[in-house]
Design a protein around this motif. Structure first.
Motif, PDB file in Angstrom:
ATOM      1  N   ILE A 282     -89.018 -27.223 -15.283  1.00  0.00           N
ATOM      2  CA  ILE A 282     -90.022 -28.458 -15.693  1.00  0.00           C
ATOM      3  C   ILE A 282     -90.295 -28.387 -17.031  1.00  0.00           C
ATOM      4  O   ILE A 282     -90.036 -29.100 -18.110  1.00  0.00           O
ATOM      5  CB  ILE A 282     -90.808 -28.899 -14.887  1.00  0.00           C
ATOM      6  CG1 ILE A 282     -90.419 -29.189 -13.480  1.00  0.00           C
ATOM      7  CG2 ILE A 282     -91.619 -30.142 -15.286  1.00  0.00           C
ATOM      8  CD1 ILE A 282     -91.375 -29.377 -12.061  1.00  0.00           C
ATOM      9  N   THR A 283     -91.052 -27.480 -17.588  1.00  0.00           N
ATOM     10  CA  THR A 283     -92.044 -27.391 -18.618  1.00  0.00           C
ATOM     11  C   THR A 283     -91.092 -26.894 -19.958  1.00  0.00           C
ATOM     12  O   THR A 283     -91.439 -27.584 -20.999  1.00  0.00           O
ATOM     13  CB  THR A 283     -92.890 -26.279 -18.548  1.00  0.00           C
ATOM     14  OG1 THR A 283     -92.673 -25.242 -18.223  1.00  0.00           O
ATOM     15  CG2 THR A 283     -94.149 -26.599 -17.580  1.00  0.00           C
ATOM     16  N   ALA A 284     -90.054 -25.869 -19.685  1.00  0.00           N
ATOM     17  CA  ALA A 284     -89.707 -25.333 -20.750  1.00  0.00           C
ATOM     18  C   ALA A 284     -88.641 -26.731 -21.566  1.00  0.00           C
ATOM     19  O   ALA A 284     -88.687 -26.993 -22.853  1.00  0.00           O
ATOM     20  CB  ALA A 284     -88.501 -24.452 -20.488  1.00  0.00           C
ATOM     21  N   PRO A 285     -87.713 -27.281 -20.780  1.00  0.00           N
ATOM     22  CA  PRO A 285     -86.995 -28.451 -21.584  1.00  0.00           C
ATOM     23  C   PRO A 285     -88.104 -29.778 -21.880  1.00  0.00           C
ATOM     24  O   PRO A 285     -87.747 -30.171 -22.929  1.00  0.00           O
ATOM     25  CB  PRO A 285     -86.234 -28.915 -20.764  1.00  0.00           C
ATOM     26  CG  PRO A 285     -86.088 -28.046 -19.448  1.00  0.00           C
ATOM     27  CD  PRO A 285     -87.361 -27.332 -19.521  1.00  0.00           C
ATOM     28  N   ALA A 286     -89.186 -29.806 -21.369  1.00  0.00           N
ATOM     29  CA  ALA A 286     -90.010 -30.727 -21.588  1.00  0.00           C
ATOM     30  C   ALA A 286     -90.621 -30.728 -23.004  1.00  0.00           C
ATOM     31  O   ALA A 286     -90.906 -31.516 -23.742  1.00  0.00           O
ATOM     32  CB  ALA A 286     -91.250 -31.067 -20.695  1.00  0.00           C
ATOM     33  N   VAL A 287     -90.993 -29.228 -23.298  1.00  0.00           N
ATOM     34  CA  VAL A 287     -91.379 -28.961 -24.788  1.00  0.00           C
ATOM     35  C   VAL A 287     -90.402 -29.046 -25.713  1.00  0.00           C
ATOM     36  O   VAL A 287     -90.316 -29.550 -26.757  1.00  0.00           O
ATOM     37  CB  VAL A 287     -92.244 -27.762 -24.791  1.00  0.00           C
ATOM     38  CG1 VAL A 287     -92.482 -27.511 -26.181  1.00  0.00           C
ATOM     39  CG2 VAL A 287     -93.376 -27.824 -23.877  1.00  0.00           C
ATOM     40  N   GLY A 288     -89.283 -28.305 -25.236  1.00  0.00           N
ATOM     41  CA  GLY A 288     -88.086 -28.141 -25.729  1.00  0.00           C
ATOM     42  C   GLY A 288     -87.394 -29.222 -26.426  1.00  0.00           C
ATOM     43  O   GLY A 288     -87.031 -29.190 -27.812  1.00  0.00           O
TER      44      GLY A 288
ATOM     45  N   VAL B 237     -86.245 -17.239 -23.366  1.00  0.00           N
ATOM     46  CA  VAL B 237     -87.191 -18.478 -23.298  1.00  0.00           C
ATOM     47  C   VAL B 237     -86.716 -19.566 -23.928  1.00  0.00           C
ATOM     48  O   VAL B 237     -86.500 -20.526 -23.561  1.00  0.00           O
ATOM     49  CB  VAL B 237     -88.456 -18.213 -23.404  1.00  0.00           C
ATOM     50  CG1 VAL B 237     -88.777 -17.820 -24.619  1.00  0.00           C
ATOM     51  CG2 VAL B 237     -89.300 -19.124 -22.862  1.00  0.00           C
ATOM     52  N   SER B 238     -86.165 -18.859 -25.132  1.00  0.00           N
ATOM     53  CA  SER B 238     -85.791 -20.276 -26.139  1.00  0.00           C
ATOM     54  C   SER B 238     -84.657 -20.963 -25.565  1.00  0.00           C
ATOM     55  O   SER B 238     -84.349 -22.236 -25.564  1.00  0.00           O
ATOM     56  CB  SER B 238     -85.482 -19.696 -27.346  1.00  0.00           C
ATOM     57  OG  SER B 238     -85.211 -20.774 -28.265  1.00  0.00           O
ATOM     58  N   ALA B 239     -83.837 -20.456 -24.902  1.00  0.00           N
ATOM     59  CA  ALA B 239     -82.431 -20.825 -24.229  1.00  0.00           C
ATOM     60  C   ALA B 239     -82.823 -21.960 -23.458  1.00  0.00           C
ATOM     61  O   ALA B 239     -82.290 -23.146 -23.329  1.00  0.00           O
ATOM     62  CB  ALA B 239     -81.689 -19.876 -23.480  1.00  0.00           C
ATOM     63  N   LEU B 240     -83.749 -21.540 -22.401  1.00  0.00           N
ATOM     64  CA  LEU B 240     -84.314 -22.733 -21.441  1.00  0.00           C
ATOM     65  C   LEU B 240     -85.011 -23.887 -22.039  1.00  0.00           C
ATOM     66  O   LEU B 240     -84.974 -24.999 -21.610  1.00  0.00           O
ATOM     67  CB  LEU B 240     -85.239 -21.937 -20.549  1.00  0.00           C
ATOM     68  CG  LEU B 240     -85.119 -22.462 -18.847  1.00  0.00           C
ATOM     69  CD1 LEU B 240     -83.695 -22.644 -18.663  1.00  0.00           C
ATOM     70  CD2 LEU B 240     -85.939 -21.682 -18.115  1.00  0.00           C
ATOM     71  N   MET B 241     -85.556 -23.817 -23.378  1.00  0.00           N
ATOM     72  CA  MET B 241     -86.103 -24.923 -24.000  1.00  0.00           C
ATOM     73  C   MET B 241     -85.048 -25.608 -24.707  1.00  0.00           C
ATOM     74  O   MET B 241     -85.131 -26.704 -24.722  1.00  0.00           O
ATOM     75  CB  MET B 241     -87.019 -24.375 -25.149  1.00  0.00           C
ATOM     76  CG  MET B 241     -88.176 -23.543 -24.709  1.00  0.00           C
ATOM     77  SD  MET B 241     -89.269 -22.870 -25.966  1.00  0.00           S
ATOM     78  CE  MET B 241     -90.938 -23.647 -25.548  1.00  0.00           C
ATOM     79  N   VAL B 242     -83.860 -25.086 -25.146  1.00  0.00           N
ATOM     80  CA  VAL B 242     -83.007 -25.653 -25.852  1.00  0.00           C
ATOM     81  C   VAL B 242     -81.606 -26.123 -25.176  1.00  0.00           C
ATOM     82  O   VAL B 242     -81.374 -27.301 -25.105  1.00  0.00           O
ATOM     83  CB  VAL B 242     -82.456 -24.865 -27.126  1.00  0.00           C
ATOM     84  CG1 VAL B 242     -81.378 -25.506 -27.988  1.00  0.00           C
ATOM     85  CG2 VAL B 242     -84.059 -24.595 -28.009  1.00  0.00           C
ATOM     86  N   VAL B 243     -80.981 -25.228 -24.236  1.00  0.00           N
ATOM     87  CA  VAL B 243     -79.983 -25.617 -23.832  1.00  0.00           C
ATOM     88  C   VAL B 243     -79.828 -26.773 -22.737  1.00  0.00           C
ATOM     89  O   VAL B 243     -78.736 -27.584 -22.808  1.00  0.00           O
ATOM     90  CB  VAL B 243     -79.356 -24.259 -22.997  1.00  0.00           C
ATOM     91  CG1 VAL B 243     -77.980 -24.587 -22.326  1.00  0.00           C
ATOM     92  CG2 VAL B 243     -79.172 -23.120 -24.070  1.00  0.00           C
ATOM     93  N   PRO B 244     -80.993 -26.914 -21.895  1.00  0.00           N
ATOM     94  CA  PRO B 244     -80.880 -28.136 -21.106  1.00  0.00           C
ATOM     95  C   PRO B 244     -80.989 -29.570 -21.764  1.00  0.00           C
ATOM     96  O   PRO B 244     -80.291 -30.416 -21.656  1.00  0.00           O
ATOM     97  CB  PRO B 244     -81.942 -28.061 -20.350  1.00  0.00           C
ATOM     98  CG  PRO B 244     -82.561 -26.513 -20.218  1.00  0.00           C
ATOM     99  CD  PRO B 244     -82.000 -25.988 -21.817  1.00  0.00           C
ATOM    100  N   VAL B 245     -81.601 -29.369 -23.079  1.00  0.00           N
ATOM    101  CA  VAL B 245     -81.712 -30.420 -23.987  1.00  0.00           C
ATOM    102  C   VAL B 245     -80.360 -31.008 -24.389  1.00  0.00           C
ATOM    103  O   VAL B 245     -79.867 -31.974 -24.672  1.00  0.00           O
ATOM    104  CB  VAL B 245     -82.831 -30.239 -25.011  1.00  0.00           C
ATOM    105  CG1 VAL B 245     -82.705 -31.691 -25.969  1.00  0.00           C
ATOM    106  CG2 VAL B 245     -84.120 -30.215 -24.455  1.00  0.00           C
ATOM    107  N   ALA B 246     -79.736 -29.748 -24.910  1.00  0.00           N
ATOM    108  CA  ALA B 246     -78.612 -29.963 -25.594  1.00  0.00           C
ATOM    109  C   ALA B 246     -77.423 -30.541 -24.457  1.00  0.00           C
ATOM    110  O   ALA B 246     -76.459 -31.307 -24.731  1.00  0.00           O
ATOM    111  CB  ALA B 246     -77.895 -28.537 -26.040  1.00  0.00           C
TER     112      ALA B 246
ATOM    113  N   VAL C 186     -84.958 -32.306 -17.853  1.00  0.00           N
ATOM    114  CA  VAL C 186     -85.704 -31.439 -16.886  1.00  0.00           C
ATOM    115  C   VAL C 186     -85.069 -31.499 -15.607  1.00  0.00           C
ATOM    116  O   VAL C 186     -85.203 -30.349 -14.974  1.00  0.00           O
ATOM    117  CB  VAL C 186     -86.773 -32.257 -16.700  1.00  0.00           C
ATOM    118  CG1 VAL C 186     -87.917 -32.209 -15.663  1.00  0.00           C
ATOM    119  CG2 VAL C 186     -87.927 -32.313 -17.996  1.00  0.00           C
ATOM    120  N   ALA C 187     -84.184 -32.218 -15.223  1.00  0.00           N
ATOM    121  CA  ALA C 187     -83.460 -32.137 -13.967  1.00  0.00           C
ATOM    122  C   ALA C 187     -82.478 -30.896 -14.244  1.00  0.00           C
ATOM    123  O   ALA C 187     -82.232 -30.062 -13.308  1.00  0.00           O
ATOM    124  CB  ALA C 187     -82.540 -33.639 -13.799  1.00  0.00           C
ATOM    125  N   THR C 188     -81.866 -30.761 -15.317  1.00  0.00           N
ATOM    126  CA  THR C 188     -81.090 -29.653 -15.470  1.00  0.00           C
ATOM    127  C   THR C 188     -81.845 -28.462 -15.291  1.00  0.00           C
ATOM    128  O   THR C 188     -81.493 -27.191 -14.828  1.00  0.00           O
ATOM    129  CB  THR C 188     -80.293 -29.678 -17.077  1.00  0.00           C
ATOM    130  OG1 THR C 188     -79.674 -30.890 -17.187  1.00  0.00           O
ATOM    131  CG2 THR C 188     -79.391 -28.710 -17.140  1.00  0.00           C
TER     132      THR C 188
END
Lengths: 298, 257
Positions: free
Chosen positions: A21-27, A197-206, A223-225
């Motif tokens: 939940i949190t990584a893409p939410a900030v990413g 960690v950066s992958a989980l912030m960026v890849v779901p957003v991408a 976030v769902a991803t």
């Protein structure tokens, strides 16, 4: 569903979902302001915190949080006031952080490179009850900020200069994004590791961007991803002898590829619709539109 | 030097500013009266963008004073009264966003941390209608043309229902259809009493709206009065700018460039 039985798996799954939940939410805000690799930089800086934690015999998670927050604030200040080349200053910070971590952990009597690698690549199965508590508290903070202040953070990340002229406290909001990103990095440290960690912030957003037209939809899909891949990766690593962090990231990239393939026909249809709209407009109002040839630059 | 307006919305006196070691503004006086439309003209590098960015507090002054609505700029907090259109070629950023989402961010100057009310949503919708993009509200900004991007930026400025519009090159890279729509939008705002300060490269279709032109050269005001004559007076050789009204041949040269 036998993977739910062992207590360590329950803790692992809870930690994984919170990170999902949190990584893409900030990413999403980092991607929006085109700082997709900021999370990676914070991860490097956090290594010094992990090393410090071992050396001082205190909790590496909280020490990493402290150092990552300090590092991210420094990065934001360099970005905002930087008179020197911003990218060079950031590089110094990144590699200084990484070298500091390696040095400190080898100086400590209890630490070794083997300990360090559990922070570099994650060590989901050794997540303790205290870890889960810390991760839950930090994740709560991240969700509160990224959802509660979404309008303000969107404005600041979309167009910083404009946001300043609306009277928003832009400097404070920028620092808040930096601190929230640092907190997220340390939340995700035990699950996917500092290097991934950066992958989980960026890849779901991408991945989410491939389908969505709006910021809101991108946020929800990302976030769902994130939740899907962290759960899938954790469960996979229970049945197969694979490292969860790497598995999670590869699942995320897999979803990115699938959504990109799905989106291609969609994009084609949208482009056609847009063409029709333009043709309509041309016929209706301006028969002979031409662009001015003087593109003004200042 | 302009005649002193009784109740100016912008009052700049002897402003000096530097970018690095290079002086960009060297004693600029600039007044915009209530309901007035003032164009800031000048060549690239003459300091017109810097002047506007100093007015909104994005460039620090090394000397002189700026007042907004009679308040010293540093103490000015009432940002909802100002609609700012920065110089951009695009309204999009790194993540998809709809026209409505971008325009709504302009409303934050009225309601910084509260939840948007019905009135806020209505104002955002009205702003999109004003620039003729209400039917594209749910479309991604990236799907728009260059001129439509500019219209989104202007709608974002209008969302706070400002008394003063400050626009930096709103016509740069805008196709003819969008230029006409922007001119119509602006006419409507001015008719409603809005004051306008806009940086322009050439007067173009906005010409009939402009009350006064201030021309900068090398950071100094060299003209402050009625808009310069369109043809002849300021024509310099070597500038074949195509006037937007003319679809065919280049009609006139660029203004003071």
């Amino acid at each position: 569903m036998d993977f739910l039985e062992p207590a360590f798996m329950q803790r692992a799954l809870l930690a994984a979902v919170l990170v999902g939940i949190t990584a893409p939410a900030v990413g999403i805000y980092l991607v929006q302001r085109r700082q997709a690799l900021m999370g990676d930089g914070i991860g490097h800086v956090a290594m010094t915190g992990v090393g410090l934690g071992f050396l001082l015999n205190s909790s590496p998670v909280w020490m990493a949080t402290l150092v990552a927050v300090a590092g991210s604030v420094a990065m934001e200040l360099i970005r905002a006031y930087g008179k020197t080349r911003g990218d060079l200053a950031l590089a110094l910070l990144f590699y200084g952080g990484m070298a500091g971590g390696v040095l400190l952990i080898n100086l400590s009597p209890t630490g070794s490179n083997a300990n360090l690698s559990s922070y570099l690549f994650g060590s989901l199965s050794t997540v303790s009850t205290e870890d889960v508590t810390a991760i839950s508290v930090l994740a709560g903070f991240v969700v509160l900020v990224t959802v509660g202040l979404r309008r303000q953070l969107f404005a600041v990340s979309q167009d910083e200069e404009f946001a300043r002229v609306t009277g928003l406290p832009v400097r404070a909001l920028n620092l808040l994004i930096a601190v929230t990103a640092a907190v997220t990095v340390t939340v995700a440290m035990r699950v996917v590791g500092l290097l991934l960690v950066s992958a989980l912030m960026v890849v779901p957003v991408a991945a989410a961007q491939q389908l969505s037209k709006s910021f809101r939809m991108t946020f929800v899909l990302a976030v769902a991803t994130g939740i899907t891949v962290t759960l899938a990766g954790t469960v996979t690593s229970y049945y197969q002898d694979v490292p969860p962090g790497a598995t999670i990231v590869l699942y995320a990239i897999g979803i990115f590829i699938v959504l990109t393939l799905l989106a291609a026909p969609l994009a084609k249809r949208r482009a056609k619709a847009a063409e029709r709209a333009i043709a309509d407009c041309d016929a209706r109002c301006v028969p002979d539109t031409r662009r001015p040839t003087d593109d003004v630059k200042v | 030097m302009a005649a002193q307006e009784p109740d100016p919305v912008i009052s700049v006196r002897g402003a000096t500013a530097a970018l690095g070691a290079r002086p960009v503004l060297r004693g600029v006086d600039l007044t915009v009266g209530r309901g007035e439309v003032v164009a800031l003209l000048g060549a690239n590098g003459s300091g017109k963008s810097t002047a506007v960015r100093a007015v909104i507090g994005q460039v620090p002054l090394t000397g002189g004073t700026i007042e907004l609505f009679g308040t010293e700029r540093r103490r000015f907090r009432d940002w909802a009264r100002i609609g700012y259109v920065p110089q951009r070629t695009t309204a999009s950023a790194g993540v998809p966003a709809t026209v409505r989402e971008v325009v709504a961010s302009g409303r934050l100057s009225r309601r910084r941390f509260g939840l948007p009310t019905k009135a806020d949503k209505a104002a955002v919708h009205r702003a999109m209608e004003l620039v003729g993009l209400a039917d594209r509200a749910q479309d991604a900004v990236t799907a728009l043309s260059g001129g439509q991007h500019q219209r989104v930026l202007i709608a974002r400025a209008l969302a706070s229902e400002p008394e003063l519009l400050i626009m930096d090159e709103p016509m740069a890279g805008v196709d003819l259809a969008s230029q006409e729509i922007l001119a119509a939008t602006l006419r409507e705002q001015v008719a409603g009493g809005t004051s306008v300060l806009l940086v322009l490269h050439e007067l173009g279709p906005l010409e009939p709206l402009i009350d006064r032109a201030v021309v900068l050269r090398d950071g100094c005001v060299v003209h402050d009065g009625p808009p310069p004559e369109a043809v002849g007076q300021h024509a310099l050789p070597g500038h074949d700018h195509v006037h937007p009204h003319a679809a065919g041949e280049p009609l006139r040269t660029g203004l003071l460039t």
